[in-house]
Design an enzyme around this catalytic site. Structure first.
Site, PDB file in Angstrom:
ATOM      1  N   HIS A 284     -39.911  24.084  -0.850  1.00 47.97           N
ATOM      2  CA  HIS A 284     -39.871  23.011  -1.828  1.00 47.97           C
ATOM      3  C   HIS A 284     -40.473  23.408  -3.167  1.00 47.97           C
ATOM      4  CE1 HIS A 284     -39.604  19.028  -3.425  1.00 47.97           C
ATOM      5  NE2 HIS A 284     -40.896  18.980  -3.656  1.00 47.97           N
ATOM      6  N   CYS A 285     -41.243  24.501  -3.216  1.00 51.00           N
ATOM      7  CA  CYS A 285     -42.002  24.794  -4.436  1.00 51.00           C
ATOM      8  C   CYS A 285     -41.386  25.863  -5.320  1.00 51.00           C
ATOM      9  CB  CYS A 285     -43.437  25.198  -4.061  1.00 51.00           C
ATOM     10  SG  CYS A 285     -44.422  23.850  -3.376  1.00 51.00           S
ATOM     11  N   ILE A 286     -41.232  27.074  -4.802  1.00 47.78           N
ATOM     12  CA  ILE A 286     -40.873  28.202  -5.659  1.00 47.78           C
ATOM     13  C   ILE A 286     -39.503  28.033  -6.322  1.00 47.78           C
ATOM     14  CG2 ILE A 286     -40.627  30.704  -5.784  1.00 47.78           C
ATOM     15  CD1 ILE A 286     -42.566  30.959  -3.515  1.00 47.78           C
TER      16      ILE A 286
END
Length: 452
Positions: A284-286
Site C-alpha cells: 500500500h505504501c511504496i
C-alpha cells in the site's frame, strides 16, 4: 474514564485526566480500520494491557473478529479469541460506540485516483464519522500515510464541525504506520514510532500513549514533519528500487546478471545498501506515497522530476516482464494468444497474504489483453480478490502438482514465497519466467529458466 470528562473541564484538566488514564492503562483504545495496520495495532496495545475497541465498516471483518477468527495471516486467531474471551476487545461497525474509546486511531486506506492524485475520501469520511460522535477529552491520531498538511488542513477542520476545538476540547496528532506485514523481527510494538502533534499538549499526550506500547517514540515538532517523514521513507525505497530496475534493463542488454552484481556490491561495508529489482512495486505504501509527494509539489508549483521518473520506471516493470515472457514463448514458436500461463504469487511480497497493489494483477491484465489463458497459485490467497482497478477473471488458486505444472506453456514467478519448491517447479514446467531470482539455487533444468 469517559464519565469523568465534562464539557466544562479546562484543557489542562482534560489533558491531565487522559494522561492519567493512559499511564494507568485505564484508557480504552479505539482503532478505526481493522486491516493490515489496524489489527496489529490492536495486538500491540492489548499486549501492553490496554483494552481496545475495533471499528470497521466491513461487517464481515467485525463478525469474524467477534467469533475470534483472524483474516490476516500473521495475526493468529488464538490471540483474537483470547482477547474477546477476556473482555478486553470488541469489534463493531456502529459509529455510535466511538465515544467509548479515549484514543481513536485512524488506520484507513489512502489510495490514488485514476489520475494518480491523492484520494483522501476514506480519511475524510472517517473524520466526519468521528466528528458526529466526538466528545471532550479524546485523542484522535491519524496513522494513514498521506501528504504533509493533511492532519492540520483536512482532518482538523472536519473534526471541528463537532463544535469542539482541536488542542482545546480534544487532542489531535499524526503518527505514521510503519507496519511490515509478515516480518517476524519487527512487529508493531518493536518498531519506533514517530509522533507529531497538532499542538504541544496533543504531542505530549500522544507521545505518552505510544510509549506504553512501542519500543521507542520519536516526538517531532509538528504533524507536518511526521507526515513528511513517512513520505520520505517510502520515496527513498521507491527511488532506489527504480535505480536497480533500470540497471536490470541495462545489464540484461549487456548479458550481465544484475543479481550477481548486487551481491558483489553489498559486500562493501559502508556507503551501499542493497535494493533488488522486481516485476513491479506492491503493497500500500511504496507504489503510492511518491505520487502523494509529487502531487503536493505540483500544487506548490515545483517539479519533482527525480521522483516522477522513478515512478515511471517502476510502473513500467510489469510490461517488461510480460514482454520477456512473450519473447520466451516466441522462441519455442508459441504465441501469447492462447498460451496457458500460470502466475505464481498474488501477494505483493513473499510469505504474506496481502494482495494490495500487487504487480501480479497488472501482469495478469496485460497477459489477458494478449489473449493468454490465465491461472494462478498462491498458498496464502486461495481466491483471487476483486481489485478496484483491474477487471480480471474469477480465479481460485490451482494446485502445484507435477501434472498441472506440465500442462502450462509458461510459469511466471511473480512472488517468491518460501513455501514454493522451486526445483520441483522447474523440473515439471515447460518454461519458467523468474522475476525474483527465486530459482538461483535450482540445479537441474536451468535451461528452462528465463530471468526477467
Amino acid at each position: 474514564m469517559t464519565e469523568t470528562m465534562s464539557k466544562h473541564a479546562s484543557t489542562e484538566q482534560l489533558a491531565a485526566q487522559l494522561q492519567q488514564a493512559i499511564l494507568t492503562k485505564q484508557a480504552k483504545v479505539g482503532v478505526i480500520g481493522l486491516g493490515y495496520v489496524g489489527l496489529p495495532l490492536v495486538q500491540a496495545f492489548i499486549g501492553s494491557e490496554f483494552s481496545a475497541l475495533g471499528f470497521d465498516v466491513d461487517q464481515r471483518k467485525v463478525d469474524a473478529l467477534t467469533r475470534g477468527e483472524s483474516y490476516i495471516k500473521h495475526v493468529d486467531s488464538k490471540w483474537i479469541a483470547a482477547w474477546v474471551a477476556s473482555g478486553r476487545f470488541a469489534a463493531t461497525s456502529d459509529p455510535r460506540r466511538l465515544p467509548e474509546a479515549d484514543i481513536l486511531l485512524i488506520c484507513v486506506p489512502t489510495p490514488l485516483t485514476a489520475n494518480r492524485d491523492p484520494d483522501l475520501s476514506y480519511v475524510e469520511s472517517t473524520a466526519q464519522m468521528i466528528a458526529e460522535n466526538l466528545r471532550p477529552g479524546q485523542l484522535v491520531v491519524l496513522e494513514s500515510t498521506t501528504y504533509p498538511g493533511t492532519t492540520r488542513d483536512v482532518v482538523a477542520p472536519i473534526l471541528a464541525q463537532s463544535g469542539l476545538t482541536p488542542g482545546v476540547d480534544f487532542f489531535l496528532a499524526y503518527s505514521p504506520e510503519r507496519e511490515d506485514p509478515g516480518n517476524p523481527n519487527f512487529t508493531a510494538s518493536a518498531i519506533p514510532k514517530v509522533v507529531g502533534g497538532y499542538d504541544p499538549i496533543s504531542l505530549q499526550i500522544a507521545d505518552a500513549f505510544y510509549a506504553q506500547a512501542v519500543v521507542k517514540t520519536i516526538p517531532v515538532s509538528s504533524c507536518e514533519v511526521a507526515e513528511a517523514c513517512k513520505i520520505l521513507e517510502n520515496t527513498y525505497r521507491a527511488v532506489n528500487i527504480a535505480l536497480v530496475n533500470e540497471l536490470k534493463l541495462l545489464f540484461d542488454r549487456l548479458d550481465i546478471d544484475v543479481w550477481e552484481v548486487i551481491e558483489a556490491a553489498k559486500t562493501k561495508p559502508f556507503g551501499f545498501q542493497a535494493f533488488y529489482p522486481g516485476p513491479g512495486l506492491g503493497g500500500h505504501c511504496i507504489p503510492i506515497d511518491p505520487f502523494y509527494l509529487s502531487w503536493l509539489a505540483r500544487a506548490n508549483e515545483m517539479p519533482t522530476r527525480f521522483i516522477e521518473l522513478a515512478g515511471e520506471i517502476n510502473t513500467s516493470m510489469p510490461q517488461y516482464v510480460v514482454q520477456k515472457l512473450c519473447d520466451a514463448l516466441n522462441l519455442v514458436r508459441k504465441p501469447a494468444n492462447g498460451s496457458k500461463v500460470l502466475i505464481l504469487g498474488a501477494a505483493y511480497k513473499k510469505n504474506v497474504d496481502d494482495p494490495r497493489e500487487s504487480p501480479s494483477f497488472k501482469i495478469m491484465e496485460l497477459l489477458s489483453e494478449r489473449g493468454a489463458v490465465l491461472s494462478y497459485n498462491d498458498p496464502f490467497i486461495p481466491k483471487l480478490p476483486a481489485m478496484r482497478h483491474y477487471d480480471l477473471p474469477d480465479l481460485t488458486s490451482v494446485e502445484l502438482t507435477p501434472e498441472n505444472l506440465a500442462s502450462f506453456d509458461a510459469v511466471m514467478i511473480v512472488t517468491d514465497h518460501d513455501d514454493y519448491d522451486y526445483q520441483q517447479i522447474v523440473t515439471h514446467s515447460q518454461l519458467v519466467i523468474d522475476t525474483r531470482n527465486a530459482t538461483k539455487n535450482v540445479e537441474h533444468g536451468r535451461e528452462k529458466i528465463v530471468r526477467a
